[in-house]
Scaffold this motif. Structure first.
Motif, mmCIF file in Angstrom:
data_model
loop_
_atom_site.group_PDB
_atom_site.id
_atom_site.type_symbol
_atom_site.label_atom_id
_atom_site.label_comp_id
_atom_site.label_asym_id
_atom_site.label_seq_id
_atom_site.Cartn_x
_atom_site.Cartn_y
_atom_site.Cartn_z
ATOM 1 N N GLY A 254 -5.942 -3.974 8.696
ATOM 2 C CA GLY A 254 -5.842 -4.445 10.066
ATOM 3 C C GLY A 254 -5.278 -3.365 10.961
ATOM 4 N N LYS A 255 -5.035 -3.725 12.196
ATOM 5 C CA LYS A 255 -4.528 -2.771 13.175
ATOM 6 C C LYS A 255 -3.100 -2.368 12.828
ATOM 7 C CE LYS A 255 -3.933 -2.088 18.153
ATOM 8 N NZ LYS A 255 -4.073 -2.697 19.493
ATOM 9 N N PRO A 256 -2.813 -1.070 12.770
ATOM 10 C CA PRO A 256 -1.442 -0.626 12.482
ATOM 11 C C PRO A 256 -0.450 -1.218 13.483
ATOM 12 C CG PRO A 256 -2.959 1.225 12.378
ATOM 13 C CD PRO A 256 -3.741 0.063 12.921
ATOM 14 N N GLY A 257 0.692 -1.649 12.962
ATOM 15 C CA GLY A 257 1.711 -2.275 13.806
ATOM 16 C C GLY A 257 1.603 -3.780 13.835
ATOM 17 N N LEU A 258 0.373 -4.296 13.750
ATOM 18 C CA LEU A 258 0.176 -5.745 13.712
ATOM 19 C C LEU A 258 0.117 -6.230 12.264
ATOM 20 C CD1 LEU A 258 -2.449 -6.297 16.565
ATOM 21 C CD2 LEU A 258 0.037 -6.607 16.661
ATOM 22 N N VAL A 259 -0.579 -5.479 11.439
ATOM 23 C CA VAL A 259 -0.636 -5.751 10.007
ATOM 24 C C VAL A 259 0.168 -4.661 9.303
ATOM 25 C CG1 VAL A 259 -2.123 -5.858 7.980
ATOM 26 C CG2 VAL A 259 -2.863 -6.927 10.115
ATOM 27 N N LYS A 260 1.218 -5.057 8.598
ATOM 28 C CA LYS A 260 2.134 -4.096 7.973
ATOM 29 C C LYS A 260 2.190 -4.359 6.468
ATOM 30 C CE LYS A 260 5.831 -2.960 10.393
ATOM 31 N NZ LYS A 260 5.420 -1.676 11.012
ATOM 32 N N PRO A 261 1.278 -3.765 5.706
ATOM 33 C CA PRO A 261 1.266 -3.997 4.254
ATOM 34 C C PRO A 261 2.604 -3.662 3.615
ATOM 35 C CG PRO A 261 -0.721 -2.842 4.968
ATOM 36 C CD PRO A 261 0.201 -2.869 6.136
ATOM 37 N N MET A 262 3.071 -4.565 2.750
ATOM 38 C CA MET A 262 4.396 -4.418 2.142
ATOM 39 C C MET A 262 4.321 -4.363 0.620
ATOM 40 S SD MET A 262 6.151 -4.408 4.942
ATOM 41 C CE MET A 262 7.849 -4.672 4.548
ATOM 42 N N SER A 263 4.000 -5.484 0.007
ATOM 43 C CA SER A 263 3.978 -5.562 -1.450
ATOM 44 C C SER A 263 2.542 -5.686 -1.943
ATOM 45 C CB SER A 263 4.795 -6.771 -1.913
ATOM 46 O OG SER A 263 4.853 -6.829 -3.325
ATOM 47 N N VAL A 264 2.220 -4.952 -3.028
ATOM 48 C CA VAL A 264 0.883 -5.029 -3.628
ATOM 49 C C VAL A 264 1.018 -5.594 -5.033
ATOM 50 C CG1 VAL A 264 -0.162 -3.206 -2.253
ATOM 51 C CG2 VAL A 264 1.040 -2.597 -4.355
ATOM 52 N N LEU A 265 0.048 -6.439 -5.407
ATOM 53 C CA LEU A 265 0.101 -7.143 -6.688
ATOM 54 C C LEU A 265 -1.313 -7.379 -7.183
ATOM 55 C CD1 LEU A 265 1.820 -8.841 -8.777
ATOM 56 C CD2 LEU A 265 1.409 -10.803 -7.267
ATOM 57 N N LEU A 266 -1.562 -7.032 -8.444
ATOM 58 C CA LEU A 266 -2.885 -7.235 -9.034
ATOM 59 C C LEU A 266 -2.949 -8.517 -9.845
ATOM 60 C CD1 LEU A 266 -3.637 -3.595 -10.158
ATOM 61 C CD2 LEU A 266 -5.167 -4.964 -8.730
ATOM 62 N N SER A 267 -4.129 -9.129 -9.873
ATOM 63 C CA SER A 267 -4.365 -10.263 -10.761
ATOM 64 C C SER A 267 -4.286 -9.757 -12.198
ATOM 65 C CB SER A 267 -5.739 -10.877 -10.484
ATOM 66 O OG SER A 267 -6.758 -9.906 -10.670
ATOM 67 N N PRO A 268 -4.051 -10.647 -13.169
ATOM 68 C CA PRO A 268 -3.910 -10.204 -14.563
ATOM 69 C C PRO A 268 -5.101 -9.396 -15.077
ATOM 70 C CG PRO A 268 -3.165 -12.461 -14.344
ATOM 71 C CD PRO A 268 -3.787 -12.096 -13.027
ATOM 72 N N ASP A 269 -6.319 -9.718 -14.621
ATOM 73 C CA ASP A 269 -7.508 -8.988 -15.067
ATOM 74 C C ASP A 269 -7.809 -7.768 -14.201
ATOM 75 O OD1 ASP A 269 -8.446 -10.152 -12.735
ATOM 76 O OD2 ASP A 269 -9.833 -11.518 -13.744
ATOM 77 N N GLY A 270 -7.039 -7.584 -13.125
ATOM 78 C CA GLY A 270 -7.244 -6.432 -12.254
ATOM 79 C C GLY A 270 -8.399 -6.572 -11.281
#
Length: 359
Positions: free
Chosen positions: A261-277
Motif C-alpha cells: 500500500g501507500k507508504p505512511g498509510l500502510v506500515k508493514p510490521m510483523s510477517v508470518l508464514l503459514s505452516p506450509d509456506g
C-alpha cells in the motif's frame, strides 16, 4: 422480704425484656459471598499475549475466548516465544521508557536497567518462575533449535546477545546496526537474522562461531523476518516503504519487492508464514490491516481490517485462524482465514504487543 422478692422479679423481667429487644434489633449475620468461579476452559489451544503498557501476560482460551488469567511479568513485556517442547514461554522485559514515533526521548525518565531481562513463564503453572539476564533493553529474540540458547536484540546498545538459558548467562554480545528488533533463526538453525530499523539492514549471526558473518541492506525500517520452510528465501517487512521484500538467503540479497500500500498509510510490521509456506501474513500497525500474500506468485490476495495498530500476529496450531494483538484498543482479534473475516475480539491488557498460541 416480699418487697425484695417483688423487686427482684420485676428487675429480672425488665432485663429479659431488654435482652429480647436487643436480640430483635441486632442485624442478622451476613453470609459470606461465594468465591468467584474460575473462567471455564474449553480444552482448546491457549493464546498468550504480552501487554507492554500494563506489564502483564493475558492467557485466553481460543475455544470460548474466556480470559483465563492475567499474570504480572515486569516492565514492558514485548517479544514472546516458546521453548521447543512448549512447556515454557520466554518474554523480553525492559526498563527503558516507552517512546512513540513522535516522542522526544530526551524528555523521558532514565531507563531502569534493573528491570531488563528475560522472564521465564511456566505454562502448566501459569506462573513467572524467574528472570534471567537478556542484555540491555531486550526487545525481541528467538530460541535455538535445541532450546538451550536465546538470540536477543538489544535495542538501546545496537547489539545482539547470545544467552545460555540453563546458567542464565550472556555468552556473547555483538555490535550490529542501530535499533535492532526482529530476530529469527533459519530453519536449519545455522544462522540467525537480526533486523536493524535505523540502518535498514540485516545482520547475519553464526551462533556456533559467535560472530556476524554478513550484513546487507533491505527496505526502510525492517522489524520482522519469516523464512520459507526450505530456508532458501525469507520475507522481511519494510515499514516506511509500505512493502515486504523477498530475500535470497544464500546471496543475502533482495530479489523481489512486494508493495502492500501507500507508504505512511500502510506500515508493514510483523510477517508470518503459514505452516506450509503457501501464504504470508503481514500486520500493518497504523494501517489497521492484515494482508495475505500468495508466496507462489508474490501477489497480494487480500486484506482484512483487524483493529487499531495490529502488531504481533500468530496462527492457531491447525493454521485456520490468525490472531492479532491490537495495541491501542487493548484487544486481540481472531480472523477466520477461510472467509478472511474477524469472528471475535477479546479484551487483553493494556498495549498488547506479542502473541503466541500453544496447544
Amino acid at each position: 422480704m416480699r418487697n425484695t422478692l417483688s423487686f427482684a422479679l420485676m428487675l429480672g423481667c425488665t432485663l429479659s425484656t431488654f435482652s429480647l429487644i436487643a436480640c430483635k434489633t441486632q442485624p442478622a449475620p451476613q453470609a459470606e459471598a461465594p468465591a468467584a468461579a474460575a473462567p471455564a476452559e474449553s480444552g482448546a489451544p491457549k493464546i498468550y499475549v504480552t501487554n507492554e503498557v500494563s506489564g502483564d501476560l493475558s492467557v485466553i482460551d481460543s475455544g470460548n475466548f474466556n480470559l483465563l488469567a492475567t499474570v504480572p511479568l515486569g516492565k514492558r513485556p514485548r517479544g514472546i516465544h516458546s521453548s521447543p517442547d512448549e512447556k515454557t514461554l520466554y518474554v523480553a522485559l525492559s526498563g527503558t521508557p516507552i517512546a512513540g514515533p513522535d516522542v522526544d526521548e530526551s524528555t523521558l525518565p532514565p531507563p531502569d536497567k534493573s528491570a531488563d531481562g528475560i522472564g521465564i513463564f511456566d505454562v502448566a503453572q501459569r506462573k513467572l518462575v524467574k528472570i534471567i539476564p537478556g542484555g540491555s533493553d531486550p526487545e525481541n529474540f528467538d530460541v535455538s533449535q535445541d532450546g538451550k540458547q536465546l538470540y536477543i536484540s538489544n535495542e538501546d546498545i545496537s547489539a545482539v546477545s547470545i544467552i545460555d538459558i540453563a546458567s542464565g548467562t550472556i555468552v556473547k554480545t555483538l555490535t550490529i546496526g542501530a535499533q535492532p528488533e526482529g530476530v529469527k533463526a533459519t530453519p536449519d538453525g545455522k544462522q540467525v537474522y537480526v533486523t536493524s530499523e535505523e540502518t535498514s539492514e540485516i545482520a547475519v549471526l553464526d551462533p556456533a562461531a559467535g560472530k556476524i558473518v554478513a550484513t546487507f541492506k533491505v527496505g526502510h525500517r525492517p522489524r520482522s523476518i519469516a523464512f520459507m520452510p526450505d530456508g532458501k528465501h525469507a520475507y522481511i517487512n519494510a515499514e516506511n516503504d509500505g512493502t515486504v521484500v523477498l530475500v535470497d538467503t544464500k546471496l543475502h540479497k533482495v530479489v523481489k519487492t512486494i508493495q502492500l500500500g501507500k507508504p505512511g498509510l500502510v506500515k508493514p510490521m510483523s510477517v508470518l508464514l503459514s505452516p506450509d509456506g503457501d501464504k504470508l501474513y503481514v500486520s500493518t500497525g497504523r494501517g489497521r490491516m492484515v494482508f495475505t500474500v500468495d508466496t507462489a506468485t508474490n501477489k497480494v490476495l487480500g486484506s482484512i481490517e483487524v483493529g487499531r495498530r495490529p502488531w504481533g500476529i500468530a496462527l492457531s496450531p491447525d493454521g485456520k485462524t490468525l490472531y492479532s494483538a491490537n495495541g491501542p484498543s487493548n484487544d486481540v482479534s481472531a480472523v477466520d482465514l477461510a472467509t478472511n473475516a474477524v469472528v471475535k475480539k477479546v479484551n487483553a491488557g493494556q498495549g498488547p504487543w506479542g502473541i503466541v498460541v500453544l496447544k
